[in-house]
Design a protein around this motif. Sequence first.
Motif, short mmCIF file in Angstrom:
data_model
loop_
_atom_site.label_atom_id
_atom_site.label_comp_id
_atom_site.label_asym_id
_atom_site.label_seq_id
_atom_site.Cartn_x
_atom_site.Cartn_y
_atom_site.Cartn_z
N ALA A 1 4.19 6.29 -14.54
CA ALA A 1 3.53 5.34 -13.64
C ALA A 1 2.80 5.09 -12.35
CB ALA A 1 3.13 3.89 -14.70
N LEU A 2 4.09 5.69 -11.46
CA LEU A 2 4.37 5.75 -10.36
C LEU A 2 3.30 6.79 -9.59
CD1 LEU A 2 7.89 4.26 -9.69
CD2 LEU A 2 6.10 3.50 -9.11
N GLU A 3 2.85 7.80 -10.84
CA GLU A 3 2.11 8.51 -10.43
C GLU A 3 1.01 8.58 -10.40
OE1 GLU A 3 3.45 12.63 -12.44
OE2 GLU A 3 4.94 12.60 -11.63
N GLY A 4 0.47 7.07 -10.68
CA GLY A 4 -0.42 6.94 -11.03
C GLY A 4 -1.66 7.35 -12.50
N ARG A 5 -0.71 7.51 -13.27
CA ARG A 5 -0.57 7.53 -14.73
C ARG A 5 -1.28 6.55 -15.66
NH1 ARG A 5 0.53 13.80 -15.73
NH2 ARG A 5 -1.43 12.98 -17.63
N ASP A 6 -2.14 7.21 -16.45
CA ASP A 6 -2.31 5.85 -17.70
C ASP A 6 -1.74 6.33 -18.39
OD1 ASP A 6 -3.89 3.43 -17.90
OD2 ASP A 6 -4.66 4.48 -19.55
N VAL A 7 -0.25 6.22 -19.44
CA VAL A 7 0.18 6.11 -20.01
C VAL A 7 0.08 5.45 -21.45
CG1 VAL A 7 2.42 6.63 -20.87
CG2 VAL A 7 1.85 7.07 -18.38
N VAL A 8 -0.23 6.77 -22.38
CA VAL A 8 0.19 6.02 -23.69
C VAL A 8 1.51 6.27 -24.63
CG1 VAL A 8 -1.36 5.66 -26.18
CG2 VAL A 8 -2.70 5.92 -23.73
N GLU B 1 12.26 -0.32 -22.66
CA GLU B 1 11.37 0.00 -21.79
C GLU B 1 10.39 -1.14 -21.34
OE1 GLU B 1 8.81 2.32 -24.73
OE2 GLU B 1 11.22 3.61 -25.47
N ALA B 2 9.32 -2.14 -21.66
CA ALA B 2 8.69 -3.21 -21.03
C ALA B 2 9.85 -3.84 -19.99
CB ALA B 2 8.74 -4.30 -22.09
N ILE B 3 11.35 -4.26 -19.81
CA ILE B 3 11.70 -4.56 -19.38
C ILE B 3 11.79 -3.76 -17.81
CG2 ILE B 3 14.38 -5.03 -18.40
CD1 ILE B 3 14.47 -6.48 -21.36
N HIS B 4 11.83 -2.27 -17.94
CA HIS B 4 12.07 -1.60 -16.82
C HIS B 4 10.96 -1.14 -16.02
CE1 HIS B 4 14.33 1.94 -15.29
NE2 HIS B 4 13.12 2.66 -15.68
N LEU B 5 10.10 -1.69 -17.21
CA LEU B 5 8.53 -1.16 -15.88
C LEU B 5 8.31 -3.02 -15.50
CD1 LEU B 5 6.50 0.27 -18.49
CD2 LEU B 5 6.83 1.69 -16.73
N ALA B 6 8.67 -4.06 -15.88
CA ALA B 6 8.45 -4.79 -15.81
C ALA B 6 9.11 -5.08 -14.32
CB ALA B 6 8.81 -5.82 -16.48
N GLN B 7 10.55 -4.58 -14.29
CA GLN B 7 11.67 -4.82 -13.06
C GLN B 7 11.03 -3.67 -11.86
OE1 GLN B 7 15.18 -3.33 -14.85
NE2 GLN B 7 15.85 -5.18 -15.31
N GLY C 1 7.81 -3.42 -11.39
CA GLY C 1 6.58 -4.12 -10.96
C GLY C 1 5.09 -3.30 -11.41
N VAL C 2 5.27 -2.37 -13.30
CA VAL C 2 4.82 -1.32 -13.15
C VAL C 2 3.83 -2.37 -14.24
CG1 VAL C 2 4.45 0.09 -14.73
CG2 VAL C 2 5.73 0.52 -12.56
N GLY C 3 2.76 -2.37 -14.19
CA GLY C 3 1.39 -3.28 -15.30
C GLY C 3 1.63 -2.46 -16.62
N PHE C 4 1.51 -3.39 -18.12
CA PHE C 4 2.16 -2.82 -19.56
C PHE C 4 1.39 -3.30 -19.90
CE2 PHE C 4 5.93 -5.08 -18.44
CZ PHE C 4 5.99 -5.87 -19.43
N GLU C 5 1.22 -3.02 -21.62
CA GLU C 5 1.07 -4.26 -22.56
C GLU C 5 1.59 -3.89 -23.85
OE1 GLU C 5 -3.44 -4.65 -23.40
OE2 GLU C 5 -3.52 -1.58 -23.90
N ILE C 6 1.46 -5.02 -24.63
CA ILE C 6 1.91 -4.40 -25.56
C ILE C 6 1.27 -4.23 -26.54
CG2 ILE C 6 4.02 -4.71 -27.25
CD1 ILE C 6 5.17 -4.82 -24.64
N VAL C 7 0.97 -3.27 -27.47
CA VAL C 7 -0.57 -3.12 -28.68
C VAL C 7 0.52 -3.11 -30.10
CG1 VAL C 7 -1.81 -2.13 -29.60
CG2 VAL C 7 -2.01 -2.37 -27.35
N PRO C 8 0.91 -4.58 -30.52
CA PRO C 8 1.35 -4.31 -32.11
C PRO C 8 0.93 -3.54 -32.92
CG PRO C 8 -0.38 -6.24 -31.81
CD PRO C 8 -0.05 -5.45 -30.83
N GLY C 9 1.45 -2.92 -33.84
CA GLY C 9 1.38 -1.88 -34.86
C GLY C 9 2.66 -2.76 -36.51
N VAL C 10 1.76 -1.93 -37.10
CA VAL C 10 2.32 -2.73 -38.98
C VAL C 10 3.59 -1.98 -39.07
CG1 VAL C 10 2.39 -1.91 -41.14
CG2 VAL C 10 0.21 -3.24 -40.04
N SER C 11 5.03 -2.29 -38.50
CA SER C 11 5.97 -2.49 -39.60
C SER C 11 6.50 -1.31 -40.29
CB SER C 11 7.20 -3.67 -38.53
OG SER C 11 8.21 -2.77 -39.07
#
Length: 251
Positions: A79-86, A102-108, A110-120
């Motif tokens: 993300a810091l390299e500017g990539r859009d990561v799936v 993973e989300a906590i690490h990104l948030a800490q 300052g990197v933006g992310f979203e959560i796309v839910p899946g069928v568990s």
Amino acid sequence: MPKTGFVHLVGAGPGDADLLTVKAARLIAQARLVVHDRLVGQSVMDLIPKDAELISVGKESDHHIMPQPQINALLLKLALEGRDVVRLKGGDPFVFGRGGEEAIHLAQHGVGFEIVPGVSAAVGCAASTGVPLTHRGLATSVRFVTGHMRENDGLDLDWASLADPACTLVIYMGIANAGKISERLLAAGLDATTPAMLIESGTTPDQRVKATTLAMLPQTIADHHFHPPSLMVIGRVVDVGAQLAAGLGKR
Ligand SMILES: C[S@@+](CC[C@H](N)C(=O)[O-])C[C@H]1O[C@@H](n2cnc3c(N)ncnc32)[C@H](O)[C@@H]1O
């Protein structure tokens, strides 16, 4: 300095690509860079553009290819390299998927992310085997429980509260500990004849299913060689599956 990228934490569902959310399917089809686990179904992997960059960080119980802190660090670096990561994860990212870490690490950082839910897996396997997780008169609640413990040295669960005949238990990552799980639930008062079901590779062409009882779970696993990824469903609702069998999938 490149503009910071973005991470999509995407749930890939239990295996069958038809169970992807519309959003997950769109992100996968447009992906340029995918960081994926081993549990992501082949039919989902087939939707990734052929020229996209793929990084496997596959993990299965006891076969960690990349430790979690390294996965966190990799996502941040990309993300810091500017990539859009799936970031493609089996099932739902927030159900035993370590998506929160993973989300906590990104948030800490300052990197933006979203959560796309899946069928568990619990929901996907219940649908594909015709076992309703709750059912009027049989189960008023359902619990998703991990059967895998840190250090592999003890199942520190509240057995008394789990041994509730009106609650369906879905045990993830529990195959290796099925003996202990069955023993503890019996000791906590759950009836030995409580219906149970094993589902391996649910919703995929390799799906295997076996109905048994709480007392016979470990023996059934041994006799039929169940392996991860498998779920154990324990509760009276398992018997409803037999009633649905006459119509499930029939056209
Ligand atoms: C690390 S957990 C990931 C769970 C995932 N995030 C989810 O929401 O389904 C892996 C465990 O999920 C269960 N699992 C995942 N996919 C499955 C499938 N297709 N059939 C049966 N169990 C599955 C197994 O218990 C496996 O060991």
